[in-house]
Design an enzyme around this catalytic site. Structure first.
Site, PDB file in Angstrom:
ATOM      1  N   CYS A  54       0.823  -1.209   0.000  1.00 57.58           N
ATOM      2  CA  CYS A  54       0.000   0.000   0.000  1.00 57.58           C
ATOM      3  C   CYS A  54       0.860   1.263   0.000  1.00 57.58           C
ATOM      4  O   CYS A  54       2.012   1.248   0.439  1.00 57.58           O
ATOM      5  CB  CYS A  54      -0.892   0.040   1.238  1.00 57.58           C
ATOM      6  N   GLU A  56       0.641   3.879   1.918  1.00 54.71           N
ATOM      7  CA  GLU A  56       1.027   4.328   3.262  1.00 54.71           C
ATOM      8  C   GLU A  56       2.269   3.599   3.736  1.00 54.71           C
ATOM      9  O   GLU A  56       3.203   4.187   4.276  1.00 54.71           O
ATOM     10  CB  GLU A  56      -0.114   4.045   4.253  1.00 54.71           C
ATOM     11  N   CYS A  92      -5.967   0.820   5.031  1.00 55.60           N
ATOM     12  CA  CYS A  92      -6.402  -0.544   5.351  1.00 55.60           C
ATOM     13  C   CYS A  92      -5.925  -0.924   6.760  1.00 55.60           C
ATOM     14  O   CYS A  92      -5.105  -0.231   7.372  1.00 55.60           O
ATOM     15  CB  CYS A  92      -5.858  -1.523   4.317  1.00 55.60           C
ATOM     16  N   CYS A  95      -2.117  -1.256   7.258  1.00 54.43           N
ATOM     17  CA  CYS A  95      -1.412   0.042   7.328  1.00 54.43           C
ATOM     18  C   CYS A  95      -1.681   0.735   8.660  1.00 54.43           C
ATOM     19  O   CYS A  95      -0.794   1.387   9.216  1.00 54.43           O
ATOM     20  CB  CYS A  95      -1.820   0.934   6.160  1.00 54.43           C
TER      21      CYS A  95
HETATM   22  N1  THU Z   1      -4.489   0.517  -1.129  1.00 59.04           N
HETATM   23  C1  THU Z   1      -3.570   1.416  -0.635  1.00 59.04           C
HETATM   24  O1  THU Z   1      -2.485   1.595  -1.210  1.00 59.04           O
HETATM   25  N2  THU Z   1      -3.895   2.109   0.473  1.00 59.04           N
HETATM   26  C2  THU Z   1      -5.126   2.080   1.079  1.00 59.04           C
HETATM   27  O2  THU Z   1      -5.343   2.836   2.013  1.00 59.04           O
HETATM   28  C3  THU Z   1      -6.159   1.144   0.611  1.00 59.04           C
HETATM   29  C4  THU Z   1      -5.751   0.224  -0.477  1.00 59.04           C
HETATM   30  C5  THU Z   1      -4.163  -0.195  -2.377  1.00 59.04           C
HETATM   31  C6  THU Z   1      -3.835  -1.635  -2.236  1.00 59.04           C
HETATM   32  C7  THU Z   1      -4.140  -2.144  -3.632  1.00 59.04           C
HETATM   33  O3  THU Z   1      -3.034  -1.903  -4.469  1.00 59.04           O
HETATM   34  C8  THU Z   1      -5.296  -1.266  -4.104  1.00 59.04           C
HETATM   35  O4  THU Z   1      -5.281  -0.125  -3.251  1.00 59.04           O
HETATM   36  C9  THU Z   1      -6.653  -1.945  -4.035  1.00 59.04           C
HETATM   37  O5  THU Z   1      -6.849  -2.509  -2.785  1.00 59.04           O
END
Ligand code: THU
Length: 140
Positions: A54, A56, A92, A95
């Site tokens: 992610c 974050e 998520c 994170c």
């Molecule tokens: N994702 C993030 O990078 N940060 C978040 O806060 C929520 C989800 C990304 C993970 C994945 O690459 C995509 O969003 C779909 O879940």
């Protein structure tokens, strides 16, 4: 000192680098250290799916790997390019837990940004992760 509006702009810039061939859901983050430095990150997906990272965590791991471990806020922006505007994108659970490792849940601000100035929400980490388990739980 960087304003939260500027931090959101930096997260939006970082979002442009998101590598998302699978979900197309692009996220950017901008992490503010206590001494005013900013580390940005984007999500980086993988054909194996689970190795994806992610935005974050990319920002946090960049900072920690360069010696920074004290943070005051993170701005997060995320969503699909196909929508008219970006909705709020909250971190998520994984994170939130990684933030809990380095940030004081009572004071650390999570800025849930959009691409519309003024539509952001600011929440304390404690609100996003009530009763979070962190380093202090392992102090004897
Ligand atoms: N994702 C993030 O990078 N940060 C978040 O806060 C929520 C989800 C990304 C993970 C994945 O690459 C995509 O969003 C779909 O879940």
């Amino acid at each position: 000192m960087v304003t939260y509006e500027e931090l959101i702009q930096m997260a939006l810039e970082a979002r442009k680098f998101a590598y998302t061939p699978y979900s197309k859901h692009k996220v950017g983050a901008a992490l503010l250290t206590k001494d005013g430095k900013v580390y940005t990150g984007c999500n980086v997906e993988n054909a194996g799916y689970t190795p994806s990272n992610c935005a974050e965590r990319t920002a946090i791991f960049k900072a920690v790997s360069e010696g920074y471990k004290e943070f005051s806020a993170i701005a997060v922006v995320g969503g699909f390019d196909s929508t008219e505007k970006l909705p709020i994108c909250a971190p998520c659970g994984v994170c939130r837990q990684v933030l809990m490792e380095f940030c004081d849940p009572k004071t650390f601000d999570v800025i849930l940004g959009t691409d519309v100035p003024g539509e952001e929400k600011v929440m304390k980490l404690e609100e996003l992760l009530p009763l979070g388990f962190g380093p202090s739980n392992l102090e004897v």
